[in-house]
Scaffold this motif. Structure first.
Motif, PDB file in Angstrom:
ATOM      1  N   ALA A   1       0.631  -1.143   0.009  1.00 49.22           N
ATOM      2  CA  ALA A   1      -0.036   0.013  -0.227  1.00 49.22           C
ATOM      3  C   ALA A   1       0.839   1.090  -0.124  1.00 49.22           C
ATOM      4  CB  ALA A   1      -1.092  -0.012   1.263  1.00 49.22           C
ATOM      5  N   ARG A   2       0.349   2.293  -0.428  1.00 43.60           N
ATOM      6  CA  ARG A   2       1.084   3.344  -0.539  1.00 43.60           C
ATOM      7  C   ARG A   2       0.246   4.955  -0.294  1.00 43.60           C
ATOM      8  NH1 ARG A   2       4.264   3.637  -5.574  1.00 43.60           N
ATOM      9  NH2 ARG A   2       3.853   1.336  -5.316  1.00 43.60           N
ATOM     10  N   ASP A   3       0.604   5.660   0.190  1.00 45.73           N
ATOM     11  CA  ASP A   3      -0.091   6.869   0.495  1.00 45.73           C
ATOM     12  C   ASP A   3       0.858   8.119   0.477  1.00 45.73           C
ATOM     13  OD1 ASP A   3      -2.229   8.640   0.622  1.00 45.73           O
ATOM     14  OD2 ASP A   3      -3.050   7.560   2.422  1.00 45.73           O
ATOM     15  N   THR A   4       0.507   9.196   0.247  1.00 44.43           N
ATOM     16  CA  THR A   4       1.328  10.630   0.217  1.00 44.43           C
ATOM     17  C   THR A   4       0.881  11.497   1.597  1.00 44.43           C
ATOM     18  OG1 THR A   4       1.598  10.580  -2.099  1.00 44.43           O
ATOM     19  CG2 THR A   4       1.933  12.461  -0.946  1.00 44.43           C
ATOM     20  N   PHE A   5       1.810  11.804   2.323  1.00 41.62           N
ATOM     21  CA  PHE A   5       1.602  12.646   3.571  1.00 41.62           C
ATOM     22  C   PHE A   5       2.602  13.949   3.243  1.00 41.62           C
ATOM     23  CE2 PHE A   5       1.166   8.205   4.427  1.00 41.62           C
ATOM     24  CZ  PHE A   5      -0.180   8.155   5.245  1.00 41.62           C
ATOM     25  N   SER A   6       2.245  14.966   3.980  1.00 38.40           N
ATOM     26  CA  SER A   6       2.762  16.189   3.926  1.00 38.40           C
ATOM     27  C   SER A   6       3.410  16.395   5.349  1.00 38.40           C
ATOM     28  CB  SER A   6       2.138  17.322   3.668  1.00 38.40           C
ATOM     29  OG  SER A   6       1.201  17.723   4.503  1.00 38.40           O
ATOM     30  N   ASN A   7       4.440  17.160   5.556  1.00 31.58           N
ATOM     31  CA  ASN A   7       5.132  17.356   6.860  1.00 31.58           C
ATOM     32  C   ASN A   7       4.442  18.588   7.676  1.00 31.58           C
ATOM     33  OD1 ASN A   7       6.417  18.908   5.067  1.00 31.58           O
ATOM     34  ND2 ASN A   7       8.062  19.133   6.400  1.00 31.58           N
ATOM     35  N   ASP A   8       3.241  19.013   7.198  1.00 30.20           N
ATOM     36  CA  ASP A   8       2.840  20.092   7.870  1.00 30.20           C
ATOM     37  C   ASP A   8       2.193  19.875   9.077  1.00 30.20           C
ATOM     38  OD1 ASP A   8      -0.280  19.788   8.036  1.00 30.20           O
ATOM     39  OD2 ASP A   8       0.060  19.924   5.757  1.00 30.20           O
ATOM     40  N   ALA A   9       2.027  20.871   9.887  1.00 29.42           N
ATOM     41  CA  ALA A   9       1.965  20.718  11.491  1.00 29.42           C
ATOM     42  C   ALA A   9       0.256  20.256  11.624  1.00 29.42           C
ATOM     43  CB  ALA A   9       2.091  22.010  12.077  1.00 29.42           C
ATOM     44  N   CYS A  10      -0.642  20.394  10.784  1.00 30.76           N
ATOM     45  CA  CYS A  10      -1.994  19.854  10.818  1.00 30.76           C
ATOM     46  C   CYS A  10      -2.103  18.413  10.912  1.00 30.76           C
ATOM     47  CB  CYS A  10      -2.615  20.467   9.652  1.00 30.76           C
ATOM     48  SG  CYS A  10      -3.587  21.994  10.131  1.00 30.76           S
ATOM     49  N   TYR A  11      -1.143  17.768  10.533  1.00 32.53           N
ATOM     50  CA  TYR A  11      -1.218  16.252  10.602  1.00 32.53           C
ATOM     51  C   TYR A  11      -0.225  15.489  11.649  1.00 32.53           C
ATOM     52  CZ  TYR A  11      -4.297  17.135   6.694  1.00 32.53           C
ATOM     53  OH  TYR A  11      -5.193  17.169   5.826  1.00 32.53           O
ATOM     54  N   GLY A  12      -0.699  14.512  12.365  1.00 35.75           N
ATOM     55  CA  GLY A  12       0.290  13.878  13.374  1.00 35.75           C
ATOM     56  C   GLY A  12       1.113  13.052  12.520  1.00 35.75           C
ATOM     57  N   ASP A  13       1.656  12.171  13.256  1.00 34.09           N
ATOM     58  CA  ASP A  13       2.827  11.072  12.882  1.00 34.09           C
ATOM     59  C   ASP A  13       2.093  10.073  11.932  1.00 34.09           C
ATOM     60  OD1 ASP A  13       4.712  12.203  14.625  1.00 34.09           O
ATOM     61  OD2 ASP A  13       4.543  10.786  16.165  1.00 34.09           O
ATOM     62  N   ILE A  14       2.711   9.417  11.205  1.00 30.45           N
ATOM     63  CA  ILE A  14       2.340   8.429  10.306  1.00 30.45           C
ATOM     64  C   ILE A  14       2.414   7.076  10.982  1.00 30.45           C
ATOM     65  CG2 ILE A  14       2.918   7.437   8.089  1.00 30.45           C
ATOM     66  CD1 ILE A  14       4.267  10.043   7.478  1.00 30.45           C
ATOM     67  N   ARG A  15       1.437   6.552  10.879  1.00 29.43           N
ATOM     68  CA  ARG A  15       1.177   5.080  11.536  1.00 29.43           C
ATOM     69  C   ARG A  15       1.141   4.013  10.405  1.00 29.43           C
ATOM     70  NH1 ARG A  15      -2.573   7.971  12.987  1.00 29.43           N
ATOM     71  NH2 ARG A  15      -4.118   6.544  12.771  1.00 29.43           N
ATOM     72  N   VAL A  16       1.779   2.777  10.719  1.00 29.33           N
ATOM     73  CA  VAL A  16       1.558   1.669   9.861  1.00 29.33           C
ATOM     74  C   VAL A  16       1.250   0.553  10.587  1.00 29.33           C
ATOM     75  CG1 VAL A  16       2.983   0.197   8.183  1.00 29.33           C
ATOM     76  CG2 VAL A  16       3.553   2.700   8.324  1.00 29.33           C
ATOM     77  N   PRO A  17       0.023   0.307  10.989  1.00 28.33           N
ATOM     78  CA  PRO A  17      -0.603  -0.919  11.540  1.00 28.33           C
ATOM     79  C   PRO A  17      -0.997  -2.154  11.103  1.00 28.33           C
ATOM     80  CG  PRO A  17      -2.343   0.845  11.157  1.00 28.33           C
ATOM     81  CD  PRO A  17      -1.106   1.310  10.250  1.00 28.33           C
ATOM     82  N   VAL A  18      -0.585  -3.066  11.834  1.00 28.00           N
ATOM     83  CA  VAL A  18      -1.165  -4.447  11.453  1.00 28.00           C
ATOM     84  C   VAL A  18      -2.147  -4.599  12.604  1.00 28.00           C
ATOM     85  CG1 VAL A  18      -0.571  -6.885  11.056  1.00 28.00           C
ATOM     86  CG2 VAL A  18       0.877  -5.262  10.085  1.00 28.00           C
ATOM     87  N   SER A  19      -3.541  -4.767  12.225  1.00 26.93           N
ATOM     88  CA  SER A  19      -4.387  -5.070  13.399  1.00 26.93           C
ATOM     89  C   SER A  19      -4.054  -6.168  14.195  1.00 26.93           C
ATOM     90  CB  SER A  19      -5.876  -4.766  12.650  1.00 26.93           C
ATOM     91  OG  SER A  19      -6.127  -5.883  12.004  1.00 26.93           O
ATOM     92  N   SER A  20      -5.011  -6.540  15.171  1.00 29.73           N
ATOM     93  CA  SER A  20      -5.126  -7.701  16.069  1.00 29.73           C
ATOM     94  C   SER A  20      -5.428  -9.094  15.527  1.00 29.73           C
ATOM     95  CB  SER A  20      -5.794  -7.430  17.494  1.00 29.73           C
ATOM     96  OG  SER A  20      -7.331  -7.033  16.987  1.00 29.73           O
ATOM     97  N   ASP A  21      -6.236  -8.724  14.209  1.00 29.49           N
ATOM     98  CA  ASP A  21      -6.627 -10.041  13.322  1.00 29.49           C
ATOM     99  C   ASP A  21      -5.616 -10.334  12.436  1.00 29.49           C
ATOM    100  OD1 ASP A  21      -7.404  -7.743  11.628  1.00 29.49           O
ATOM    101  OD2 ASP A  21      -9.414  -8.525  11.504  1.00 29.49           O
ATOM    102  N   GLY A  22      -4.772  -9.420  12.337  1.00 26.82           N
ATOM    103  CA  GLY A  22      -3.555  -9.948  11.146  1.00 26.82           C
ATOM    104  C   GLY A  22      -3.831  -9.095   9.999  1.00 26.82           C
TER     105      GLY A  22
END
Length: 151
Positions: A119-140
């Motif tokens: 998967a891919r996505d584009t993020f900016s480093n502006d102060a309006c957005y928090g950190d970038i998370r890459v999660p694998v959920s509890s069901d895998g």
């Protein structure tokens, strides 16, 4: 019910090139320059975040291999490319966008492969957005990188 979200910005046409802070005593108004960071504001008044981290999160009960690549779109440069193995139910901070030595607000493409899903996505480093998370959920399951809005 109406729900609005976004960053608060000055009126259109307001000069934001030299931020000021205003303090007022009874009968007196003064204006002094506010502290500024290396990062310049944009026409909407949004500034670059001082620090934006990329976090890998494994909420599953098995180890997960994650391949992560981050591209700085302004220069088309890969600023981070590593494989990580996360233990069950673990979290790891693997990269800070600020280490790319950005010049104001820039965009980064985050490409992640985990559990045979890319998967891919584009993020900016502006102060309006928090950190970038890459999660694998509890069901895998893995659906891709996420960014959180804070404005």
């Amino acid at each position: 019910m109406i729900l609005l979200a976004g960053c608060i910005a000055p009126e259109v046409g307001t000069d934001i090139s030299t931020p000021t802070s205003t303090s007022q005593s009874p009968g007196t108004a003064t204006s002094t320059p506010a502290s500024t960071s290396k990062s310049a504001g944009t026409a909407t008044g949004v500034v670059a975040a001082e620090n934006k981290d990329v976090h890998l999160i494994n909420d599953w009960n098995q180890s997960v291999d994650i391949q992560l690549r981050i591209i700085r779109l302004a220069t088309d440069e890969t600023v981070h490319k590593e494989s990580h193995t996360l233990s069950p139910e673990s979290r790891q901070t693997v990269y800070s966008i600020s280490s790319a030595d950005t010049d104001g607000i820039e965009s980064f493409q985050v490409i992640v492969t985990a559990r045979n899903v890319t998967a891919r996505d584009t993020f900016s480093n502006d102060a309006c957005y928090g950190d970038i998370r890459v999660p694998v959920s509890s069901d895998g399951t893995f659906e891709g990188p996420l960014g959180g809005g804070i404005c």
